[in-house]
Design a protein around this motif. Structure first.
Motif, PDB file in Angstrom:
ATOM      1  N   LYS A 197       0.829  -1.215   0.000  1.00  0.00           N
ATOM      2  CA  LYS A 197       0.000   0.000   0.000  1.00  0.00           C
ATOM      3  C   LYS A 197       0.857   1.257   0.000  1.00  0.00           C
ATOM      4  CE  LYS A 197      -4.314  -1.651   2.066  1.00  0.00           C
ATOM      5  NZ  LYS A 197      -5.281  -1.471   3.181  1.00  0.00           N
ATOM      6  N   SER A 198       1.986   1.213   0.735  1.00  0.00           N
ATOM      7  CA  SER A 198       2.851   2.395   0.794  1.00  0.00           C
ATOM      8  C   SER A 198       3.453   2.703  -0.578  1.00  0.00           C
ATOM      9  CB  SER A 198       3.955   2.186   1.838  1.00  0.00           C
ATOM     10  OG  SER A 198       4.862   1.172   1.413  1.00  0.00           O
ATOM     11  N   VAL A 199       3.779   1.640  -1.342  1.00  0.00           N
ATOM     12  CA  VAL A 199       4.305   1.856  -2.696  1.00  0.00           C
ATOM     13  C   VAL A 199       3.258   2.528  -3.570  1.00  0.00           C
ATOM     14  CG1 VAL A 199       5.148   0.721  -4.782  1.00  0.00           C
ATOM     15  CG2 VAL A 199       5.933  -0.075  -2.547  1.00  0.00           C
ATOM     16  N   LEU A 200       2.019   2.080  -3.477  1.00  0.00           N
ATOM     17  CA  LEU A 200       0.945   2.672  -4.275  1.00  0.00           C
ATOM     18  C   LEU A 200       0.670   4.107  -3.847  1.00  0.00           C
ATOM     19  CD1 LEU A 200      -1.614  -0.298  -4.501  1.00  0.00           C
ATOM     20  CD2 LEU A 200       0.221   0.302  -6.085  1.00  0.00           C
ATOM     21  N   ASP A 201       0.696   4.365  -2.544  1.00  0.00           N
ATOM     22  CA  ASP A 201       0.416   5.716  -2.043  1.00  0.00           C
ATOM     23  C   ASP A 201       1.484   6.714  -2.488  1.00  0.00           C
ATOM     24  OD1 ASP A 201      -1.894   4.880  -0.773  1.00  0.00           O
ATOM     25  OD2 ASP A 201      -0.874   4.447   1.124  1.00  0.00           O
ATOM     26  N   ASN A 202       2.694   6.245  -2.713  1.00  0.00           N
ATOM     27  CA  ASN A 202       3.786   7.139  -3.096  1.00  0.00           C
ATOM     28  C   ASN A 202       3.931   7.309  -4.608  1.00  0.00           C
ATOM     29  OD1 ASN A 202       4.638   7.666  -0.428  1.00  0.00           O
ATOM     30  ND2 ASN A 202       5.814   5.750  -0.356  1.00  0.00           N
TER      31      ASN A 202
END
Length: 272
Positions: A197-202
């Protein structure tokens, strides 16, 4: 030789008449040829001014050229004394015979008309049809020209395009990226999900709406598979796809979460 000159002198008026008619017929033919080309150019120009798809303009321009050329040919033949009525009848019979022999070409023509009427794609769209994929360059009477991402030109018969499914990747403004990411069975699923999720959010190219999906897809033989499904604008599909694959691998490595190779556990039992 004297006999030939005598015949020429006796029939000079007739020879002059037919020579004049032949010259006029040639003038008509060449003027008509210029008009056919001009009509095709004016048709394309008129369609472009009205913001009509250039593939449609090219198709209609080809038909306009064919009609003007056929009319010019009939006028030139009529000028030299050939009965166009009987010629049209002969041409019709010959056309029927040729049509039976060239059913594939007629099928391509009919398919081209259907493409123009139904508009399953337009010029510039990236499509997949007939086992080939590429960007539509132009639609001709009998064929459609595609250009592949590695700059190859594919000329496809229209019938082969309309005879099967057509996948248009460019019609909608957004596309969904579908990734399947596997992690080891010893990994913390909650931590792995948070990393994804953090990769997608960034990633700024990922759309907020519709929202992305990150969920456990299956417990596979060698890994626990996550499905990662973000939405992006259509033109950003491949750049975002490549970036996500790279960033997900880096993020999982930084979190010490392994992406396992296909493997099989073998258990040996000693027979007492």
């Amino acid at each position: 030789m004297e006999a030939i000159w005598n015949w020429v002198n006796e029939n000079s008026d007739l020879i002059l008449h037919y020579a004049l008619q032949g010259v006029i017929a040639l003038i008509i033919f060449f003027i008509g040829l210029k008009l056919a080309k001009l009509s095709a150019k004016l048709t394309i120009k008129a369609f472009s001014k009205r913001n009509v798809d250039k593939a449609v303009g090219s198709f209609v321009a080809n038909i306009a050229y064919a009609i003007v050329f056929a009319a010019t040919l009939l006028m030139a033949l009529s000028q030299v004394g050939i009965e166009t009525t009987s010629f049209i009848a002969i041409l019709g019979a010959a056309g029927l015979a040729v049509g039976l022999a060239l059913q594939g070409s007629l099928s391509n023509f009919a398919s081209g008309v259907l493409i123009i009427m139904l508009r399953p794609f337009k010029s510039g769209d990236y499509i997949e049809a007939g086992g080939k994929a590429g960007s539509v360059q132009k639609i001709e009477i009998f064929s459609t020209e595609l250009r592949t991402p590695d700059n190859k030109v594919i000329v496809m018969p229209n019938s082969s395009i309309m005879s099967g499914a057509i996948v248009n990747y460019s019609r909608e403004k957004t596309r969904r990226i579908d990734l399947v990411i596997g992690v080891g069975y010893d990994a913390d699923l909650r931590e792995a999900k948070a990393v994804l999720k953090s990769v997608l959010d960034n990633e700024p190219r990922i759309l907020k709406e519709p929202a992305y999906t990150v969920a456990v897809l299956e417990l596979a033989d060698s890994s626990v598979n996550f499905v990662v499904r973000p939405w992006v604008e259509t033109q950003e599909y491949w750049p975002t796809y490549f970036t996500l694959v790279e960033n997900i691998k880096i993020a999982l490595d930084d979190a010490n979460i392994t992406i396992p190779f296909p493997q099989m556990d073998v258990h040996l039992h000693k027979d007492q």
